[in-house]
Design a protein around this motif. Structure first.
Motif, PDB file in Angstrom:
ATOM      1  N   ILE A 241     -44.357   8.938 -15.946  1.00  0.00           N
ATOM      2  CA  ILE A 241     -45.586   9.909 -16.179  1.00  0.00           C
ATOM      3  C   ILE A 241     -45.391  11.030 -15.284  1.00  0.00           C
ATOM      4  CG2 ILE A 241     -47.973   9.864 -15.678  1.00  0.00           C
ATOM      5  CD1 ILE A 241     -48.337   6.945 -16.659  1.00  0.00           C
TER       6      ILE A 241
ATOM      7  N   GLY B 173     -42.965  13.116 -16.880  1.00  0.00           N
ATOM      8  CA  GLY B 173     -43.424  13.833 -18.020  1.00  0.00           C
ATOM      9  C   GLY B 173     -44.239  15.037 -17.620  1.00  0.00           C
ATOM     10  N   HIS B 174     -45.170  15.121 -16.740  1.00  0.00           N
ATOM     11  CA  HIS B 174     -45.884  16.054 -16.312  1.00  0.00           C
ATOM     12  C   HIS B 174     -45.152  17.277 -15.599  1.00  0.00           C
ATOM     13  CE1 HIS B 174     -49.700  13.478 -16.434  1.00  0.00           C
ATOM     14  NE2 HIS B 174     -49.630  14.418 -17.507  1.00  0.00           N
TER      15      HIS B 174
ATOM     16  N   SER C  11     -42.563  18.426 -18.922  1.00  0.00           N
ATOM     17  CA  SER C  11     -43.396  18.821 -19.951  1.00  0.00           C
ATOM     18  C   SER C  11     -44.159  20.213 -19.842  1.00  0.00           C
ATOM     19  CB  SER C  11     -44.464  17.821 -20.688  1.00  0.00           C
ATOM     20  OG  SER C  11     -45.241  17.572 -19.728  1.00  0.00           O
TER      21      SER C  11
ATOM     22  N   ARG D 222     -40.238  15.233 -23.486  1.00  0.00           N
ATOM     23  CA  ARG D 222     -41.436  14.720 -24.353  1.00  0.00           C
ATOM     24  C   ARG D 222     -40.658  13.593 -25.252  1.00  0.00           C
ATOM     25  NH1 ARG D 222     -45.907  17.109 -24.275  1.00  0.00           N
ATOM     26  NH2 ARG D 222     -46.492  16.293 -26.477  1.00  0.00           N
TER      27      ARG D 222
ATOM     28  N   TYR E 213     -42.705  10.624 -23.480  1.00  0.00           N
ATOM     29  CA  TYR E 213     -43.841  10.530 -23.998  1.00  0.00           C
ATOM     30  C   TYR E 213     -44.249   9.542 -25.093  1.00  0.00           C
ATOM     31  CZ  TYR E 213     -46.392  14.369 -21.859  1.00  0.00           C
ATOM     32  OH  TYR E 213     -46.825  15.196 -20.924  1.00  0.00           O
TER      33      TYR E 213
ATOM     34  N   HIS F   6     -44.253   6.200 -22.176  1.00  0.00           N
ATOM     35  CA  HIS F   6     -44.574   6.149 -20.793  1.00  0.00           C
ATOM     36  C   HIS F   6     -46.008   5.655 -20.600  1.00  0.00           C
ATOM     37  CE1 HIS F   6     -46.128   9.955 -21.430  1.00  0.00           C
ATOM     38  NE2 HIS F   6     -45.536  10.507 -20.257  1.00  0.00           N
TER      39      HIS F   6
ATOM     40  N   PRO G  14     -42.778  11.920 -30.608  1.00  0.00           N
ATOM     41  CA  PRO G  14     -43.426  11.565 -29.379  1.00  0.00           C
ATOM     42  C   PRO G  14     -44.962  11.467 -29.616  1.00  0.00           C
ATOM     43  CG  PRO G  14     -41.936  13.312 -28.769  1.00  0.00           C
ATOM     44  CD  PRO G  14     -42.137  13.260 -30.588  1.00  0.00           C
TER      45      PRO G  14
ATOM     46  N   ASP H  47     -48.770  11.937 -27.910  1.00  0.00           N
ATOM     47  CA  ASP H  47     -49.600  12.466 -26.676  1.00  0.00           C
ATOM     48  C   ASP H  47     -51.106  11.914 -26.941  1.00  0.00           C
ATOM     49  OD1 ASP H  47     -50.659  13.933 -24.908  1.00  0.00           O
ATOM     50  OD2 ASP H  47     -50.085  15.840 -25.780  1.00  0.00           O
TER      51      ASP H  47
END
Length: 350
Positions: free
Chosen positions: A43, A46-47, A50, A58, A62, A65, A234, A236
Protein backbone atom coordinates in the motif's frame (compact mmCIF):
# COMPACT_ATOMS: atom_id res chain seq x y z
CA UNK A 1 -33.95 -27.36 6.92
CA UNK A 2 -33.26 -23.67 6.45
CA UNK A 3 -30.35 -23.64 8.88
CA UNK A 4 -28.40 -26.07 6.70
CA UNK A 5 -28.23 -23.43 3.97
CA UNK A 6 -27.03 -20.43 5.94
CA UNK A 7 -23.63 -18.87 6.24
CA UNK A 8 -23.89 -19.20 10.00
CA UNK A 9 -23.59 -22.94 10.11
CA UNK A 10 -20.40 -23.15 8.04
CA UNK A 11 -17.94 -24.40 10.62
CA UNK A 12 -14.29 -23.41 10.56
CA UNK A 13 -11.52 -25.96 10.44
CA UNK A 14 -9.94 -26.74 13.82
CA UNK A 15 -6.89 -24.68 12.87
CA UNK A 16 -9.05 -21.53 12.68
CA UNK A 17 -9.18 -21.18 16.43
CA UNK A 18 -5.48 -20.42 16.35
CA UNK A 19 -5.71 -17.77 13.64
CA UNK A 20 -7.07 -14.51 14.93
CA UNK A 21 -6.80 -10.90 13.80
CA UNK A 22 -5.09 -7.98 15.54
CA UNK A 23 -5.97 -7.54 19.18
CA UNK A 24 -6.67 -11.18 19.97
CA UNK A 25 -5.11 -12.82 22.99
CA UNK A 26 -5.24 -16.22 21.28
CA UNK A 27 -2.52 -17.65 19.14
CA UNK A 28 -2.08 -16.09 15.73
CA UNK A 29 -0.26 -17.13 12.60
CA UNK A 30 3.09 -15.52 11.86
CA UNK A 31 2.48 -16.31 8.20
CA UNK A 32 -0.80 -14.37 8.13
CA UNK A 33 0.88 -11.52 9.97
CA UNK A 34 3.66 -11.65 7.39
CA UNK A 35 1.06 -11.25 4.66
CA UNK A 36 -0.46 -8.30 6.53
CA UNK A 37 2.96 -6.64 6.67
CA UNK A 38 3.52 -7.37 2.98
CA UNK A 39 0.14 -5.85 2.14
CA UNK A 40 0.90 -2.68 4.13
CA UNK A 41 4.29 -2.34 2.44
CA UNK A 42 2.52 -2.72 -0.92
CA UNK A 43 0.00 0.00 0.00
CA UNK A 44 2.82 2.39 0.88
CA UNK A 45 4.67 1.50 -2.32
CA UNK A 46 1.49 2.00 -4.32
CA UNK A 47 1.06 5.53 -3.00
CA UNK A 48 4.73 6.39 -3.53
CA UNK A 49 4.98 5.13 -7.08
CA UNK A 50 1.44 5.70 -8.33
CA UNK A 51 1.84 9.39 -7.53
CA UNK A 52 4.62 9.31 -10.12
CA UNK A 53 2.32 7.85 -12.80
CA UNK A 54 4.06 4.49 -12.66
CA UNK A 55 1.86 2.05 -14.58
CA UNK A 56 4.05 -0.91 -13.57
CA UNK A 57 3.42 -0.17 -9.89
CA UNK A 58 -0.32 0.00 -10.49
CA UNK A 59 -0.30 -3.30 -12.35
CA UNK A 60 1.79 -5.07 -9.75
CA UNK A 61 0.25 -3.64 -6.60
CA UNK A 62 -3.26 -2.26 -7.09
CA UNK A 63 -4.46 -5.62 -8.35
CA UNK A 64 -4.17 -7.17 -4.87
CA UNK A 65 -2.81 -4.89 -2.11
CA UNK A 66 -6.21 -3.79 -0.81
CA UNK A 67 -8.31 -6.88 -1.70
CA UNK A 68 -5.94 -9.07 0.30
CA UNK A 69 -7.08 -7.49 3.58
CA UNK A 70 -10.73 -8.20 2.80
CA UNK A 71 -9.72 -11.71 1.75
CA UNK A 72 -7.92 -12.28 5.06
CA UNK A 73 -10.98 -11.09 6.97
CA UNK A 74 -12.90 -13.90 5.30
CA UNK A 75 -10.08 -16.41 5.75
CA UNK A 76 -10.12 -15.73 9.50
CA UNK A 77 -13.89 -15.35 9.77
CA UNK A 78 -15.41 -16.49 13.07
CA UNK A 79 -18.76 -17.91 12.01
CA UNK A 80 -20.27 -18.10 15.48
CA UNK A 81 -19.74 -14.42 16.33
CA UNK A 82 -22.88 -12.33 16.81
CA UNK A 83 -23.57 -9.04 15.04
CA UNK A 84 -23.24 -7.18 18.34
CA UNK A 85 -19.86 -8.69 19.09
CA UNK A 86 -18.72 -8.02 15.54
CA UNK A 87 -19.77 -4.40 15.82
CA UNK A 88 -17.95 -3.90 19.10
CA UNK A 89 -14.78 -5.56 17.84
CA UNK A 90 -14.67 -3.60 14.58
CA UNK A 91 -15.35 -0.32 16.36
CA UNK A 92 -12.44 -0.94 18.72
CA UNK A 93 -9.98 -2.19 16.11
CA UNK A 94 -10.96 0.03 13.17
CA UNK A 95 -13.15 3.03 13.97
CA UNK A 96 -11.44 4.14 17.19
CA UNK A 97 -8.00 4.36 15.49
CA UNK A 98 -9.71 6.00 12.50
CA UNK A 99 -11.12 8.74 14.69
CA UNK A 100 -7.91 9.18 16.67
CA UNK A 101 -5.69 9.62 13.61
CA UNK A 102 -8.30 11.75 11.84
CA UNK A 103 -8.28 14.22 14.72
CA UNK A 104 -4.51 14.23 15.14
CA UNK A 105 -3.52 14.46 11.48
CA UNK A 106 -6.41 16.84 10.76
CA UNK A 107 -5.31 19.18 13.54
CA UNK A 108 -1.66 19.23 12.41
CA UNK A 109 -2.49 19.59 8.72
CA UNK A 110 -5.18 22.16 9.43
CA UNK A 111 -2.71 24.24 11.42
CA UNK A 112 -0.19 24.03 8.57
CA UNK A 113 -2.78 25.17 6.04
CA UNK A 114 -3.92 27.99 8.30
CA UNK A 115 -0.32 29.18 8.68
CA UNK A 116 -0.10 29.28 4.89
CA UNK A 117 -3.37 31.16 4.42
CA UNK A 118 -5.23 28.05 3.30
CA UNK A 119 -8.11 26.11 4.79
CA UNK A 120 -8.83 22.45 5.37
CA UNK A 121 -11.96 21.19 3.59
CA UNK A 122 -13.54 19.89 6.77
CA UNK A 123 -16.72 18.80 5.02
CA UNK A 124 -14.86 16.43 2.73
CA UNK A 125 -12.82 15.07 5.62
CA UNK A 126 -15.96 14.35 7.62
CA UNK A 127 -17.61 12.58 4.67
CA UNK A 128 -14.62 10.23 4.41
CA UNK A 129 -14.14 7.73 1.61
CA UNK A 130 -13.46 9.11 -1.85
CA UNK A 131 -14.16 12.65 -0.63
CA UNK A 132 -10.85 12.66 1.24
CA UNK A 133 -7.63 13.81 -0.34
CA UNK A 134 -4.12 14.16 1.06
CA UNK A 135 -3.10 13.36 3.73
CA UNK A 136 -6.01 10.98 4.26
CA UNK A 137 -5.61 8.79 1.17
CA UNK A 138 -5.92 5.40 2.92
CA UNK A 139 -8.65 6.22 5.43
CA UNK A 140 -11.39 5.04 3.05
CA UNK A 141 -10.14 1.47 3.27
CA UNK A 142 -10.83 1.21 7.00
CA UNK A 143 -14.46 2.32 6.84
CA UNK A 144 -15.06 0.16 3.75
CA UNK A 145 -13.69 -2.88 5.60
CA UNK A 146 -15.84 -2.00 8.62
CA UNK A 147 -18.95 -1.75 6.46
CA UNK A 148 -18.24 -4.96 4.53
CA UNK A 149 -17.68 -7.00 7.70
CA UNK A 150 -20.80 -5.65 9.40
CA UNK A 151 -22.94 -6.22 6.32
CA UNK A 152 -21.76 -9.79 5.93
CA UNK A 153 -22.27 -10.47 9.62
CA UNK A 154 -25.83 -9.15 9.39
CA UNK A 155 -26.47 -11.45 6.40
CA UNK A 156 -25.07 -14.63 7.90
CA UNK A 157 -28.45 -15.65 9.29
CA UNK A 158 -29.88 -15.82 5.76
CA UNK A 159 -29.37 -18.45 3.03
CA UNK A 160 -25.78 -18.69 1.86
CA UNK A 161 -26.58 -17.49 -1.65
CA UNK A 162 -27.87 -14.10 -0.44
CA UNK A 163 -24.51 -12.52 0.55
CA UNK A 164 -23.02 -13.69 -2.74
CA UNK A 165 -25.98 -12.22 -4.64
CA UNK A 166 -25.72 -8.86 -2.87
CA UNK A 167 -21.95 -8.69 -3.37
CA UNK A 168 -22.31 -9.48 -7.06
CA UNK A 169 -25.08 -6.92 -7.42
CA UNK A 170 -22.69 -4.40 -5.89
CA UNK A 171 -20.07 -5.42 -8.43
CA UNK A 172 -22.57 -4.86 -11.24
CA UNK A 173 -23.16 -1.33 -9.97
CA UNK A 174 -19.40 -0.79 -9.77
CA UNK A 175 -18.98 -1.80 -13.40
CA UNK A 176 -21.95 0.22 -14.67
CA UNK A 177 -22.04 3.28 -12.39
CA UNK A 178 -19.01 3.47 -10.07
CA UNK A 179 -19.82 7.07 -9.15
CA UNK A 180 -22.99 5.82 -7.45
CA UNK A 181 -20.85 3.76 -5.08
CA UNK A 182 -18.22 6.38 -4.36
CA UNK A 183 -20.88 9.00 -3.65
CA UNK A 184 -21.82 7.13 -0.46
CA UNK A 185 -19.89 8.61 2.49
CA UNK A 186 -17.11 6.63 4.17
CA UNK A 187 -16.85 4.31 1.14
CA UNK A 188 -19.76 2.31 2.52
CA UNK A 189 -21.04 1.93 -1.04
CA UNK A 190 -17.75 0.31 -2.02
CA UNK A 191 -18.14 -2.01 0.97
CA UNK A 192 -20.94 -3.89 -0.79
CA UNK A 193 -18.94 -5.23 -3.77
CA UNK A 194 -15.81 -5.48 -1.57
CA UNK A 195 -17.69 -8.11 0.42
CA UNK A 196 -16.94 -10.49 -2.47
CA UNK A 197 -13.33 -10.77 -1.30
CA UNK A 198 -14.39 -11.66 2.24
CA UNK A 199 -16.62 -14.38 0.83
CA UNK A 200 -13.75 -15.60 -1.35
CA UNK A 201 -11.52 -15.80 1.72
CA UNK A 202 -14.15 -17.80 3.60
CA UNK A 203 -14.49 -20.21 0.70
CA UNK A 204 -10.73 -20.58 0.33
CA UNK A 205 -10.35 -21.37 4.04
CA UNK A 206 -12.52 -24.44 3.55
CA UNK A 207 -10.47 -25.84 0.68
CA UNK A 208 -6.95 -24.67 1.62
CA UNK A 209 -6.03 -27.75 3.69
CA UNK A 210 -6.70 -29.98 0.65
CA UNK A 211 -4.48 -28.05 -1.75
CA UNK A 212 -1.03 -29.20 -2.88
CA UNK A 213 2.10 -27.08 -2.45
CA UNK A 214 2.35 -26.26 -6.15
CA UNK A 215 -1.05 -24.54 -6.16
CA UNK A 216 0.45 -21.34 -4.73
CA UNK A 217 2.87 -21.05 -7.64
CA UNK A 218 0.14 -21.81 -10.16
CA UNK A 219 -2.19 -19.19 -8.70
CA UNK A 220 0.47 -16.48 -8.62
CA UNK A 221 1.97 -17.29 -12.01
CA UNK A 222 -1.40 -17.52 -13.73
CA UNK A 223 -2.53 -14.26 -12.16
CA UNK A 224 0.70 -12.52 -13.16
CA UNK A 225 0.18 -13.63 -16.76
CA UNK A 226 -3.33 -12.19 -16.83
CA UNK A 227 -2.12 -8.89 -15.35
CA UNK A 228 0.92 -8.52 -17.62
CA UNK A 229 -1.09 -9.26 -20.75
CA UNK A 230 -3.66 -6.64 -19.76
CA UNK A 231 -6.52 -9.12 -19.52
CA UNK A 232 -6.91 -8.25 -15.83
CA UNK A 233 -6.78 -4.50 -15.22
CA UNK A 234 -5.70 -3.18 -11.79
CA UNK A 235 -8.34 -2.29 -9.23
CA UNK A 236 -8.82 1.13 -7.65
CA UNK A 237 -11.53 0.31 -5.16
CA UNK A 238 -11.58 3.77 -3.62
CA UNK A 239 -12.86 5.06 -6.96
CA UNK A 240 -15.28 2.18 -7.38
CA UNK A 241 -13.03 0.61 -10.01
CA UNK A 242 -12.97 -3.19 -9.76
CA UNK A 243 -10.94 -3.65 -12.92
CA UNK A 244 -11.89 -5.95 -15.76
CA UNK A 245 -15.36 -7.36 -15.04
CA UNK A 246 -15.15 -10.71 -13.27
CA UNK A 247 -11.53 -11.39 -14.29
CA UNK A 248 -9.85 -8.79 -12.06
CA UNK A 249 -11.84 -9.89 -9.01
CA UNK A 250 -10.90 -13.50 -9.65
CA UNK A 251 -7.23 -12.54 -10.13
CA UNK A 252 -7.18 -10.47 -6.92
CA UNK A 253 -8.67 -13.42 -5.02
CA UNK A 254 -6.24 -15.87 -6.64
CA UNK A 255 -3.24 -13.71 -5.74
CA UNK A 256 -4.48 -13.42 -2.16
CA UNK A 257 -4.97 -17.18 -1.93
CA UNK A 258 -1.58 -17.86 -3.48
CA UNK A 259 0.14 -15.52 -1.05
CA UNK A 260 -1.55 -17.20 1.92
CA UNK A 261 -0.30 -20.61 0.78
CA UNK A 262 3.16 -19.30 -0.06
CA UNK A 263 3.71 -17.49 3.22
CA UNK A 264 2.37 -20.40 5.27
CA UNK A 265 5.08 -22.49 3.65
CA UNK A 266 7.79 -19.84 4.01
CA UNK A 267 7.05 -19.24 7.69
CA UNK A 268 6.89 -22.95 8.54
CA UNK A 269 10.59 -22.93 9.41
CA UNK A 270 10.90 -19.41 10.79
CA UNK A 271 12.45 -18.80 14.19
CA UNK A 272 10.32 -17.69 17.18
CA UNK A 273 12.23 -14.40 17.26
CA UNK A 274 11.45 -13.67 13.61
CA UNK A 275 7.81 -14.63 14.15
CA UNK A 276 7.54 -12.26 17.10
CA UNK A 277 9.09 -9.44 15.06
CA UNK A 278 6.69 -9.93 12.16
CA UNK A 279 3.67 -10.18 14.45
CA UNK A 280 4.78 -7.06 16.31
CA UNK A 281 5.01 -5.16 13.04
CA UNK A 282 1.59 -6.41 11.95
CA UNK A 283 -0.02 -5.54 15.28
CA UNK A 284 0.79 -1.85 14.85
CA UNK A 285 0.40 -1.91 11.06
CA UNK A 286 -2.95 -0.13 11.01
CA UNK A 287 -1.24 2.99 12.30
CA UNK A 288 1.11 2.79 9.30
CA UNK A 289 -1.89 2.65 6.98
CA UNK A 290 -3.26 5.84 8.54
CA UNK A 291 -0.01 7.82 8.73
CA UNK A 292 2.01 7.00 5.63
CA UNK A 293 0.14 9.44 3.37
CA UNK A 294 0.83 12.24 5.84
CA UNK A 295 4.52 11.30 5.84
CA UNK A 296 4.56 11.33 2.03
CA UNK A 297 2.98 14.79 2.04
CA UNK A 298 5.39 16.06 4.69
CA UNK A 299 8.37 14.78 2.71
CA UNK A 300 7.17 16.53 -0.43
CA UNK A 301 6.93 19.80 1.51
CA UNK A 302 10.23 19.47 3.35
CA UNK A 303 12.50 17.74 0.86
CA UNK A 304 10.84 18.28 -2.49
CA UNK A 305 11.00 15.60 -5.16
CA UNK A 306 13.11 12.84 -3.60
CA UNK A 307 14.09 9.74 -5.58
CA UNK A 308 11.20 7.30 -5.31
CA UNK A 309 13.22 4.50 -3.70
CA UNK A 310 14.57 6.83 -1.02
CA UNK A 311 11.12 8.24 -0.39
CA UNK A 312 9.70 4.74 -0.06
CA UNK A 313 12.32 3.70 2.51
CA UNK A 314 11.91 6.89 4.53
CA UNK A 315 8.12 6.64 4.58
CA UNK A 316 8.25 3.03 5.75
CA UNK A 317 10.81 3.74 8.49
CA UNK A 318 9.11 6.90 9.75
CA UNK A 319 5.58 5.45 9.65
CA UNK A 320 6.45 2.21 11.42
CA UNK A 321 8.68 3.99 13.95
CA UNK A 322 5.88 6.42 14.72
CA UNK A 323 3.44 3.53 15.06
CA UNK A 324 5.81 1.77 17.46
CA UNK A 325 6.34 4.86 19.59
CA UNK A 326 2.61 5.54 19.78
CA UNK A 327 1.95 1.90 20.69
CA UNK A 328 4.18 2.29 23.76
CA UNK A 329 2.09 5.13 25.16
CA UNK A 330 -1.01 4.81 27.34
CA UNK A 331 -3.07 5.59 24.23
CA UNK A 332 -1.38 2.88 22.20
CA UNK A 333 -4.50 0.77 21.75
CA UNK A 334 -6.48 3.83 20.70
CA UNK A 335 -4.12 4.61 17.83
CA UNK A 336 -3.29 1.05 16.77
CA UNK A 337 -6.51 -0.85 17.47
CA UNK A 338 -4.45 -3.58 19.14
CA UNK A 339 -5.32 -5.16 22.45
CA UNK A 340 -3.29 -7.51 24.58
CA UNK A 341 -0.12 -8.95 23.08
CA UNK A 342 -1.03 -12.23 21.35
CA UNK A 343 0.68 -15.56 21.51
CA UNK A 344 2.29 -16.50 18.23
CA UNK A 345 1.84 -19.70 16.28
CA UNK A 346 4.18 -20.76 13.53
CA UNK A 347 2.66 -22.76 10.68
CA UNK A 348 2.73 -26.44 11.51
CA UNK A 349 2.92 -25.83 15.25
CA UNK A 350 0.43 -27.49 17.52
Amino acid sequence: MRARHTVHIQRPEPERSRLHPVGSTRKRSAAIDGLRVLGIVAIVAGHVWSDRSNDLARMGLYTWHVPVFFFLSGYLWAHDRSLGVEFGKRVRTLLVPYGAWLLLIGAVYGAYLWANAQTLHVGNVLLGGSYMGAPFFAFWFVTALFGACLLLRALQRFPVWLPWAIANAGLAVAYLAPAALTAVPFSLGVAVPAMIFILAGMLFRRIAPKLKKWVAVALLAGSAALVVTGLAHPLDMKQGDFGTPVISVMVASAISAGLVLLLERMFAATTPRAARFVTGAATIGLAVVFTHSAVILALSIIAGDLPSVLQFVIVLLVSWSLAYLVSRTPLGSVFTGAGAAPRIRRPGAG
